[in-house]
Motif scaffolding. Structure first.
Motif, PDB file in Angstrom:
ATOM      1  N   GLY A  33       0.787  -1.229   0.000  1.00 35.15           N
ATOM      2  CA  GLY A  33       0.000   0.000   0.000  1.00 35.15           C
ATOM      3  C   GLY A  33       0.816   1.275   0.000  1.00 35.15           C
ATOM      4  O   GLY A  33       0.270   2.367   0.058  1.00 35.15           O
ATOM      5  N   SER A  34       2.131   1.153  -0.066  1.00 37.05           N
ATOM      6  CA  SER A  34       2.994   2.332  -0.081  1.00 37.05           C
ATOM      7  C   SER A  34       3.951   2.237  -1.261  1.00 37.05           C
ATOM      8  O   SER A  34       4.567   1.193  -1.492  1.00 37.05           O
ATOM      9  N   ARG A  35       4.087   3.332  -1.999  1.00 38.89           N
ATOM     10  CA  ARG A  35       5.043   3.383  -3.109  1.00 38.89           C
ATOM     11  C   ARG A  35       6.476   3.460  -2.590  1.00 38.89           C
ATOM     12  O   ARG A  35       7.412   3.066  -3.274  1.00 38.89           O
ATOM     13  N   PRO A  67       6.246  12.013  -5.571  1.00 36.83           N
ATOM     14  CA  PRO A  67       5.068  12.618  -4.918  1.00 36.83           C
ATOM     15  C   PRO A  67       5.219  12.730  -3.399  1.00 36.83           C
ATOM     16  O   PRO A  67       4.775  13.714  -2.804  1.00 36.83           O
ATOM     17  N   GLU A  68       5.870  11.753  -2.769  1.00 41.34           N
ATOM     18  CA  GLU A  68       6.031  11.764  -1.308  1.00 41.34           C
ATOM     19  C   GLU A  68       6.966  12.875  -0.826  1.00 41.34           C
ATOM     20  O   GLU A  68       7.004  13.161   0.361  1.00 41.34           O
ATOM     21  N   ARG A  69       7.708  13.465  -1.719  1.00 44.14           N
ATOM     22  CA  ARG A  69       8.670  14.508  -1.341  1.00 44.14           C
ATOM     23  C   ARG A  69       8.100  15.920  -1.478  1.00 44.14           C
ATOM     24  O   ARG A  69       8.747  16.895  -1.109  1.00 44.14           O
ATOM     25  N   THR A  74       2.124  13.210   2.225  1.00 45.19           N
ATOM     26  CA  THR A  74       2.438  12.285   3.308  1.00 45.19           C
ATOM     27  C   THR A  74       3.347  11.192   2.772  1.00 45.19           C
ATOM     28  O   THR A  74       3.343  10.882   1.592  1.00 45.19           O
ATOM     29  N   GLY A  75       4.137  10.669   3.643  1.00 47.42           N
ATOM     30  CA  GLY A  75       5.045   9.586   3.302  1.00 47.42           C
ATOM     31  C   GLY A  75       5.514   8.954   4.594  1.00 47.42           C
ATOM     32  O   GLY A  75       4.948   9.199   5.657  1.00 47.42           O
ATOM     33  N   LEU A  76       6.541   8.164   4.524  1.00 44.67           N
ATOM     34  CA  LEU A  76       7.098   7.560   5.724  1.00 44.67           C
ATOM     35  C   LEU A  76       7.940   8.582   6.478  1.00 44.67           C
ATOM     36  O   LEU A  76       8.640   9.392   5.877  1.00 44.67           O
ATOM     37  N   GLY A  77       7.887   8.520   7.783  1.00 42.06           N
ATOM     38  CA  GLY A  77       8.779   9.318   8.613  1.00 42.06           C
ATOM     39  C   GLY A  77       8.241  10.663   9.055  1.00 42.06           C
ATOM     40  O   GLY A  77       7.890  11.489   8.238  1.00 42.06           O
ATOM     41  N   VAL A  78       8.204  10.845  10.362  1.00 40.83           N
ATOM     42  CA  VAL A  78       7.928  12.168  10.927  1.00 40.83           C
ATOM     43  C   VAL A  78       9.144  13.053  10.658  1.00 40.83           C
ATOM     44  O   VAL A  78       9.019  14.226  10.331  1.00 40.83           O
ATOM     45  N   ASP A 137      -1.014   4.783   7.501  1.00 36.69           N
ATOM     46  CA  ASP A 137      -1.237   3.450   6.930  1.00 36.69           C
ATOM     47  C   ASP A 137       0.071   2.867   6.396  1.00 36.69           C
ATOM     48  O   ASP A 137       0.355   1.681   6.585  1.00 36.69           O
ATOM     49  N   ALA A 138       0.878   3.698   5.741  1.00 35.12           N
ATOM     50  CA  ALA A 138       2.170   3.230   5.221  1.00 35.12           C
ATOM     51  C   ALA A 138       3.109   2.866   6.363  1.00 35.12           C
ATOM     52  O   ALA A 138       3.844   1.877   6.281  1.00 35.12           O
ATOM     53  N   GLU A 139       3.085   3.653   7.437  1.00 36.50           N
ATOM     54  CA  GLU A 139       3.942   3.336   8.578  1.00 36.50           C
ATOM     55  C   GLU A 139       3.499   2.042   9.253  1.00 36.50           C
ATOM     56  O   GLU A 139       4.319   1.227   9.645  1.00 36.50           O
ATOM     57  N   ARG A 140       2.203   1.843   9.364  1.00 41.37           N
ATOM     58  CA  ARG A 140       1.688   0.599   9.934  1.00 41.37           C
ATOM     59  C   ARG A 140       2.117  -0.589   9.064  1.00 41.37           C
ATOM     60  O   ARG A 140       2.539  -1.630   9.565  1.00 41.37           O
ATOM     61  N   ALA A 141       2.037  -0.413   7.744  1.00 38.99           N
ATOM     62  CA  ALA A 141       2.461  -1.475   6.828  1.00 38.99           C
ATOM     63  C   ALA A 141       3.957  -1.744   6.966  1.00 38.99           C
ATOM     64  O   ALA A 141       4.401  -2.896   6.900  1.00 38.99           O
ATOM     65  N   ALA A 142       4.758  -0.693   7.169  1.00 37.24           N
ATOM     66  CA  ALA A 142       6.200  -0.871   7.363  1.00 37.24           C
ATOM     67  C   ALA A 142       6.469  -1.637   8.656  1.00 37.24           C
ATOM     68  O   ALA A 142       7.303  -2.549   8.683  1.00 37.24           O
TER      69      ALA A 142
END
Length: 158
Positions: A33-35, A67-69, A74-78, A137-142
């Protein structure tokens, strides 16, 4: 099989995050679910962090267009960092709210990052300025991917 420059920097980035107090660290995570496929992703109870390793300027420039940048995406990482060989990326090249780490002689030099030793340093507004809105959701998947890796190597229940 020879280890690549990229692999060496990934290992160095994971070690740096361990020294920063992150207990859950993984490399090259593919999450459903995450690119995004973060080179290094780390979690602690208060936050998450990613490190994107770049060994060429062309790769860095291509990465900044993902796109995440983009601002507000939104993307991975606070908290988010680039790690590269010394002077390959300049601080003024960075996307908004990104940190920069240099590898120099097998060691990491912190070039751009929030001040303080605690992640995040509550009560210090500077840390808030560095925070991204992560894709939960991506963080949960990670995290699930990390747990799945662990369960394959060691039985959870005995």
């Amino acid at each position: 099989m020879a280890t690549s420059a990229h692999d060496n920097l990934v290992a160095l980035g994971a070690k740096w995050l361990k020294k920063q107090g992150f207990a859950v660290i993984a490399t090259e995570i593919n999450a459903v679910g995450s690119r995004e496929q973060a080179d290094v992703v780390a979690f602690r109870s208060t936050c998450s962090t990613i490190i994107e390793v770049k060994v060429s300027r062309a790769d860095f420039l291509a990465d900044t267009k993902k796109p995440e940048r983009q601002i507000g995406a939104t993307g991975l990482g606070v908290y988010r960092f680039y790690l590269c060989p010394k002077d390959m990326i300049k601080p003024n090249d960075l996307p908004l709210k990104w940190g920069l780490l240099y590898e120099d002689g097998g060691k990491i030099t912190e070039v751009v990052r929030p001040r303080g030793n605690i992640w995040p340093s509550y009560g210090r507004d500077e840390w808030k300025e560095w925070q991204h809105a992560p894709n939960r959701d991506a963080e949960r998947a990670a995290l699930f991917s990390i747990a799945r890796r662990l369960s394959r190597s060691e039985p959870i229940l005995k």
